[in-house]
Design a protein around this motif. Structure first.
Motif, PDB file in Angstrom:
ATOM      1  N   CYS A  15       0.853  -1.190   0.000  1.00  0.00           N
ATOM      2  CA  CYS A  15       0.000   0.000   0.000  1.00  0.00           C
ATOM      3  C   CYS A  15       0.887   1.237   0.000  1.00  0.00           C
ATOM      4  N   LEU A  26       2.845   1.600   3.528  1.00  0.00           N
ATOM      5  CA  LEU A  26       2.203   1.249   4.791  1.00  0.00           C
ATOM      6  C   LEU A  26       2.738  -0.079   5.310  1.00  0.00           C
ATOM      7  N   ILE A  28       2.381  -2.780   8.668  1.00  0.00           N
ATOM      8  CA  ILE A  28       1.526  -3.145   9.795  1.00  0.00           C
ATOM      9  C   ILE A  28       2.291  -4.154  10.646  1.00  0.00           C
ATOM     10  N   TRP A  36       7.163  -5.874  11.832  1.00  0.00           N
ATOM     11  CA  TRP A  36       6.616  -5.055  10.759  1.00  0.00           C
ATOM     12  C   TRP A  36       6.539  -5.889   9.490  1.00  0.00           C
ATOM     13  N   PRO A  39       0.403  -6.107   4.683  1.00  0.00           N
ATOM     14  CA  PRO A  39      -0.831  -6.891   4.757  1.00  0.00           C
ATOM     15  C   PRO A  39      -0.712  -8.061   3.768  1.00  0.00           C
ATOM     16  N   GLU A  60      -6.889  -6.049   7.302  1.00  0.00           N
ATOM     17  CA  GLU A  60      -5.803  -5.876   8.260  1.00  0.00           C
ATOM     18  C   GLU A  60      -5.462  -4.423   8.561  1.00  0.00           C
ATOM     19  N   ALA A  61      -5.819  -3.493   7.649  1.00  0.00           N
ATOM     20  CA  ALA A  61      -5.406  -2.104   7.853  1.00  0.00           C
ATOM     21  C   ALA A  61      -6.469  -1.071   7.500  1.00  0.00           C
ATOM     22  N   MET A 101      -8.585   5.517   4.029  1.00  0.00           N
ATOM     23  CA  MET A 101      -8.354   4.633   5.172  1.00  0.00           C
ATOM     24  C   MET A 101      -9.602   4.669   6.035  1.00  0.00           C
ATOM     25  N   ARG A 111      -3.525  -4.499  15.363  1.00  0.00           N
ATOM     26  CA  ARG A 111      -2.222  -4.245  14.727  1.00  0.00           C
ATOM     27  C   ARG A 111      -1.902  -2.760  14.827  1.00  0.00           C
ATOM     28  N   ARG A 112      -0.625  -2.445  14.747  1.00  0.00           N
ATOM     29  CA  ARG A 112      -0.200  -1.052  14.610  1.00  0.00           C
ATOM     30  C   ARG A 112       0.074  -0.795  13.138  1.00  0.00           C
ATOM     31  N   LEU A 113      -0.156   0.430  12.698  1.00  0.00           N
ATOM     32  CA  LEU A 113       0.081   0.828  11.317  1.00  0.00           C
ATOM     33  C   LEU A 113       1.097   1.961  11.314  1.00  0.00           C
ATOM     34  N   TRP A 115       3.173   4.622   8.346  1.00  0.00           N
ATOM     35  CA  TRP A 115       3.572   5.062   7.008  1.00  0.00           C
ATOM     36  C   TRP A 115       5.052   5.401   7.057  1.00  0.00           C
TER      37      TRP A 115
END
Length: 175
Positions: A15, A26, A28, A36, A39, A60-61, A101, A111-113, A115
């Motif tokens: 992404c 991106l 995740i 890390w 997706p 997932e995101a 988003m 999950r943490r995202l 950029w």
């Protein structure tokens, strides 16, 4: 002599937003280890590889986006099964131009995202093949995208301008 099995195939979504030096990708965290990752998941019956990658990005995101029909690369890794045994996998990576988003999606809060610029993302992931793919990644032109998606049921059409499935209006893009 028995030959080894070929690796299991997964699909991954790379992404991205922005262009040129401003491109960000991106990442995740995985649910199990917190590493890390992109997706990714198993192919989905009835969906193309790009469609399945879009579905994973949504689940997932919370990504809404447009994906290239062909992978931008592949990388290998070992997926650790619930039994603790490694399963050799190869992930086909599809570039997904993010158009929005969502705050509510199936794995929200799990999950943490983050950029990141592609070079920094390459430093954060563990898989050497994914590191190499991220280091050489250049965002493709938007016109090259083939599949559009924003949630369940929105991943089967070809793309904009070709009669593809448009994101539901109720899920409008969030910038």
């Amino acid at each position: 002599m028995i030959s080894p099995r070929p690796p299991a195939l997964q699909v991954a979504a790379l992404c991205h937003r922005g262009s040129g030096a401003e491109t960000e990708v991106l990442l995740i965290t995985s649910r199990g280890t917190g590493r890390w990752v992109l997706p990714k998941g198993w192919p989905i019956k009835g969906l193309s590889g790009a469609g399945a990658a879009l579905r994973e990005a949504y689940e997932e995101a919370g990504v809404q986006g447009i994906a290239l029909a062909e992978p931008v690369g592949r990388y290998g890794y070992d997926k650790i099964l619930d039994s603790g045994l490694p399963l050799p996998c190869e992930a086909a990576v599809y570039a997904v131009q993010v158009t929005g988003m969502l705050e509510s999606y199936p794995e929200a809060g799990q999950r943490r995202l983050a950029w990141q610029r592609p070079a920094r993302a390459a430093e954060l992931v563990a898989e050497p093949g994914l590191q190499a793919l991220l280091r050489r990644f250049t965002a493709p032109p938007a016109a090259a995208a083939q599949e559009r998606g924003s949630g369940p049921g929105a991943f089967t059409g070809p793309g904009p301008g070709t009669g593809g499935t448009e994101p539901p209006a109720a899920l409008g893009a969030v910038s």
